[in-house]
Design a protein around this motif. Structure first.
Motif, short mmCIF file in Angstrom:
data_model
loop_
_atom_site.label_atom_id
_atom_site.label_comp_id
_atom_site.label_asym_id
_atom_site.label_seq_id
_atom_site.Cartn_x
_atom_site.Cartn_y
_atom_site.Cartn_z
N ARG A 188 0.96 -0.63 0.00
CA ARG A 188 0.16 -0.12 -0.14
C ARG A 188 0.98 1.36 -0.27
O ARG A 188 0.40 2.05 -0.64
CB ARG A 188 -1.17 0.36 1.34
CG ARG A 188 -2.40 -0.77 1.07
CD ARG A 188 -3.48 -0.18 0.91
NE ARG A 188 -4.50 -1.28 0.42
CZ ARG A 188 -4.34 -2.06 -0.71
NH1 ARG A 188 -4.41 -1.24 -2.04
NH2 ARG A 188 -5.79 -2.32 -0.77
N ASN A 189 1.92 1.72 0.96
CA ASN A 189 2.87 2.13 0.98
C ASN A 189 3.12 2.76 -0.43
O ASN A 189 3.66 3.94 -0.75
CB ASN A 189 4.01 1.84 1.61
CG ASN A 189 3.53 2.15 3.71
OD1 ASN A 189 2.67 2.67 3.54
ND2 ASN A 189 4.65 2.40 4.24
N GLN A 200 -0.21 5.33 -4.56
CA GLN A 200 -0.95 6.17 -3.83
C GLN A 200 -1.56 6.51 -5.02
O GLN A 200 -1.62 6.52 -6.28
CB GLN A 200 -0.11 7.77 -3.53
CG GLN A 200 0.09 6.99 -1.78
CD GLN A 200 -0.51 6.37 -1.10
OE1 GLN A 200 -1.38 7.38 -0.72
NE2 GLN A 200 -0.35 5.58 0.08
N PRO A 219 -1.52 8.90 7.49
CA PRO A 219 -0.97 7.92 6.94
C PRO A 219 0.62 7.84 7.21
O PRO A 219 0.74 6.77 8.23
CB PRO A 219 -0.80 8.59 5.39
CG PRO A 219 -0.81 9.83 5.17
CD PRO A 219 -1.39 9.93 6.32
N ALA A 271 -1.19 12.18 -0.03
CA ALA A 271 -0.33 10.77 -1.29
C ALA A 271 0.86 10.38 -0.32
O ALA A 271 1.88 9.90 -0.95
CB ALA A 271 -0.89 10.92 -2.10
N PRO A 296 5.08 7.02 -2.06
CA PRO A 296 5.71 6.20 -3.11
C PRO A 296 6.58 5.92 -3.72
O PRO A 296 7.20 6.76 -4.18
CB PRO A 296 3.78 5.99 -3.21
CG PRO A 296 3.92 8.22 -3.03
CD PRO A 296 5.06 8.23 -2.07
N VAL A 349 2.05 6.83 -8.01
CA VAL A 349 1.12 7.24 -8.19
C VAL A 349 -0.29 7.08 -9.25
O VAL A 349 0.19 7.72 -10.59
CB VAL A 349 1.03 9.27 -7.29
CG1 VAL A 349 -0.72 9.92 -7.35
CG2 VAL A 349 2.65 8.75 -6.58
#
Ligand SMILES: Nc1ncnc2c1ncn2[C@@H]1O[C@H](COP(=O)(O)OP(=O)(O)OP(=O)(O)O)[C@@H](O)[C@H]1O
Ligand SMILES: Nc1ncnc2c1ncn2[C@@H]1O[C@H](COP(=O)(O)OP(=O)(O)O)[C@@H](O)[C@H]1O
Ligand code: SF4
Ligand code: SF4
Ligand SMILES: [Mg+2]
Ligand SMILES: [Mg+2]
Lengths: 345, 325
Positions: free
Chosen positions: B93-94, B97, B120, B171, B176, B179
């Motif tokens: 998940r990280n 985004q 987050p 985000a 991340p 994206v």
């Protein structure tokens, strides 16, 4: 099947220069204000604007600069706490600001029609679209119910609604965004207005539908020799659809002139910024866009001097103290102390 | 493409089953995404364009596994995300985004923006202590062009462009690699659009971000994308390096889309032959047979009604799905 080809006129409706005639619509020093808890919002702040017979004038600027309130001042449809407190709006020999409510009812939807950005807010959800179009014609053109129905069917067909007889008794929620806008256009054109105010009529639509709608408005306007005020925030729409353009900032005009002149030789730093913010076919991927820094000013407490100075890369002491007025440069006018010299052409 | 792609999407399908309206008939199925494939290399941007409802958002959300694909695979750094359990997905998940069109709808109105950006960081235990999180939030705010002085304010106190900056900060908080930007500037004024586009480009350079950029403004997409994929009714109909598609669009739908772009040069606007597409996009429940574009295609032939055209590589890196290209 689609068709190749274009309904876009090769030549603009007028050549974009101001004709030597009396304008159809003449706005003089209009001030429209809202009284709020925070203070007086100066939504339109001394705007003067001329619209000549048969031309399409684009009114552009960032959101909140007063475009919609200008149109609603003309229609005398300002929301509750808003008021045109000073100035004149002359149309066909009358100052609209002095007209009685009864006179305005006759003018609205009759001599002057408006198309809104969000058709849902302007159409009645509980009335069939056929009735909405024919009712206006019964009132303004004094047609019988049957005559109005026939005309409404013709109009629906004309604006590109497929099988109009079947769609006549539909309600607006049964239409897509593009179809709704076509219905709005049918209503606007139903009473053969002399002046059309179109407030961002395609902002919510896909580019393909946007192109269809813009071409439709232009075609209908040309057929009937109508004059139009085209409100948009997109310089691309001005380039493709307008003869002249007026750029608004903080409730006032900062530049106006023929589309080609203003878009190819923008004189005001704000106009230059608006144009530079839109990627062009010339820009290379990875280029940075020319952007205007910061935000439009708070209309409750405007800065002294030029209203654009807090965001202007050229601002100096004079700009911060003295407000520039519109001056003529070639075919256009701009309000800036430091108008750029003309680009060689 | 020269190097191993960071993201590789193969035959992605996402169908939505609608509630049954008639018991005698099978339920309607919306074929929102119907077999989409593309790669994105690290640090690059793929622009995804097409008319409203063609499946762009669904593609983006399915890639991120915010909804599960009906079939197909999404290889991210070599792992097929579609095969992972929800629990296994958490580790990924990280890395991925999403930034939405409407920054307001995606922010909790009762949470200060400082808390929103810190959330987050705390959830993913990136910052161990509150002070550490606060420091990182201030850093992020500065990075996206927000004055850290506003850390305790609420979303409604910000303009649309500022809220989009908050969304970007949130985000990027988890650092991340990839994206999805779903119409990130569509609701903003052009002046603010330009500010945000510049910011997104700078961040991409600095952080080596990989973008899937979803938009319908083809001027913006041209500016920001390395490659562009054009979608129509759940399928990619053309894909090519950015400038190539603008110089030489090969699919009739791409040609129509490009001819409708409102360029700001009035000489260009007048010269441009517009291809007016008649009608509207067909339904994704019963897409047309053969080539899905045939009811609106200005050059459709008999066989277009029966045979669906496959994506073919017509020039190196330039893929088109049209019998006549
Ligand atoms: N949860 C859902 N249930 C049923 N149908 C859905 C659902 N989500 C999307 N769809 C349908 O799937 C299709 C693709 O939708 P999607 O939101 O991906 O389009 P889009 O290309 O992002 O459009 P836009 O440009 O309007 O954002 C549309 O027909 C839409 O109505
Ligand atoms: N009902 C209202 N009360 C107070 N201010 C308002 C109201 N309606 C509009 N305004 C303000 O008037 C200004 C001009 O608005 P508008 O004409 O709608 O801008 P544009 O159409 O150029 O986006 C804005 O600052 C807006 O916030
Ligand atoms: S008058 Fe001064 S501040 Fe205003 S636009 Fe011109 S240079 Fe900028
Ligand atoms: S395959 Fe046929 S219908 Fe489809 S885009 Fe090509 S020519 Fe048009
Ligand atoms: Mg407005
Ligand atoms: Mg979407």
């Amino acid at each position: 099947m689609g068709t190749y080809g274009s309904s876009q006129p090769e030549i603009p409706l007028t050549d974009g220069t101001e004709p030597d005639q009396i304008p159809l619509l003449q706005i003089r020093e209009l001030h429209t204000q809202f009284e709020t808890k925070q203070g007086t919002v100066r939504a339109v702040d001394g705007l003067s604007l001329d619209l000549y017979e048969g031309e399409v004038l684009g009114l552009v600027g960032e959101s909140g600069c007063g475009k919609t309130m200008t149109a609603l001042s003309i229609m005398r449809l300002l929301p509750g706490n808003g008021q045109a407190v000073a100035g004149e709006i002359n149309f066909e020999g009358k100052n609209l600001l002095q007209c009685s409510a009864e006179e305005m009812k006759q003018i609205r939807g009759g001599r002057i029609a408006m198309i809104f950005q969000e058709p849902m807010t302007a159409l009645t959800p509980t009335m069939t679209i056929g009735r909405q179009i024919s009712e206006a014609m019964e009132i303004h053109l004094r047609l019988s119910r049957q005559e109005a129905r026939e005309r409404a069917l013709e109009l629906l067909e004309h604006v590109g609604i497929p099988s109009p007889r079947e769609r006549f008794d539909n309600y607006i929620h049964q239409f897509s965004g593009g179809m709704r806008q076509r219905v709005m256009i049918a209503i606007a054109f139903s009473c053969q207005p002399r002046l059309l105010l179109a407030d961002e009529p395609t902002t919510a639509l896909d580019v393909t539908v946007q192109a269809q709608i813009l071409d439709l408005i232009k075609e209908l306007a040309q057929e009937s020799g109508m004059t139009a005020l085209f409100i948009t925030h997109d310089m691309g729409i001005v380039a493709g659809s307008c003869d002249r353009v007026a750029v608004m900032y903080a409730g006032r005009m900062v530049e106006n002139g023929p589309v080609d002149d203003v878009l190819l030789n923008p004189r005001h730093p704000y106009t230059q910024g608006l144009l530079g913010s839109v990627p062009s076919l010339e820009s290379e991927p990875g280029d940075r866009l020319y952007s205007i820094s910061g935000l439009p000013p708070d209309l409750v407490s405007l800065p002294p001097g030029c209203k654009f100075w807090p965001r202007c890369p050229l601002a100096d002491d004079r700009c911060r103290e003295e407000e520039p007025v519109l001056e003529q440069y070639g075919e256009s006018r701009a309000a800036c102390w430091k108008v750029m010299p003309l680009r060689e052409s | 493409m020269d190097d191993q792609p960071l993201l590789s999407v193969q035959d992605l399908v996402k169908h939505f089953r609608m509630p049954r309206r008639n018991l005698l008939r099978p339920p309607d199925v919306v074929r929102a995404v119907d077999g989409v494939s593309f790669d994105i290399s690290r640090g690059k941007t793929l622009g995804l364009v097409g008319e409203s409802g063609c499946g762009k958002t669904t593609t983006g959300r399915t890639i991120l596994q915010l909804m599960r694909a009906t079939s197909g695979s999404v290889q991210f750094g070599g792992t097929d995300l579609c095969q992972l359990s929800d629990k296994e997905l958490r580790n990924f998940r990280n890395g991925m985004q999403i930034i939405f069109q409407d920054p307001y709808a995606s922010l909790d109105p009762r949470m200060t923006i400082g808390k929103a950006i810190a959330e987050p960081l705390m959830i993913h235990e990136i910052s161990k202590t509150r002070d550490e999180a606060r420091e990182r939030v201030q850093e992020l705010m500065e990075r996206v062009g927000l004055n850290p002085y506003f850390i305790n304010r609420y979303p409604h106190e910000f303009s649309g462009g500022q809220r989009q900056r908050i969304g970007i900060a949130r985000a990027l908080a988890v650092d991340p690699d990839f994206v999805v930007l779903d119409e990130p500037v569509s609701s903003l004024d052009v002046s603010i659009q330009a500010q945000i586009l510049n910011l997104l480009q700078d961040l991409q350079d600095e952080m080596e971000l990989t973008y899937l950029f979803i938009a319908h403004d083809l001027r913006v997409v041209r500016h920001i994308s390395d490659r562009i994929a054009v979608m129509y009714l759940g399928l990619i109909v053309e894909q090519a390096p950015g400038l190539e598609i603008y110089d030489e669009p090969l699919h009739p739908y791409t040609q129509a889309l490009l001819s409708a772009v409102p360029w700001t040069d009035p000489r260009l606007a007048r010269k441009h032959q517009r291809i007016i597409l008649e009608g509207e996009v067909s339904s994704a429940v019963n897409p047309p047979s053969g080539c899905r574009f045939h009811p609106r295609c200005p050059i459709a032939e008999e066989r277009c009604q029966h045979e669906s055209p496959a994506l073919r590589e017509i020039q190196p890196g330039h893929w088109v799905a049209c019998h006549l290209a």
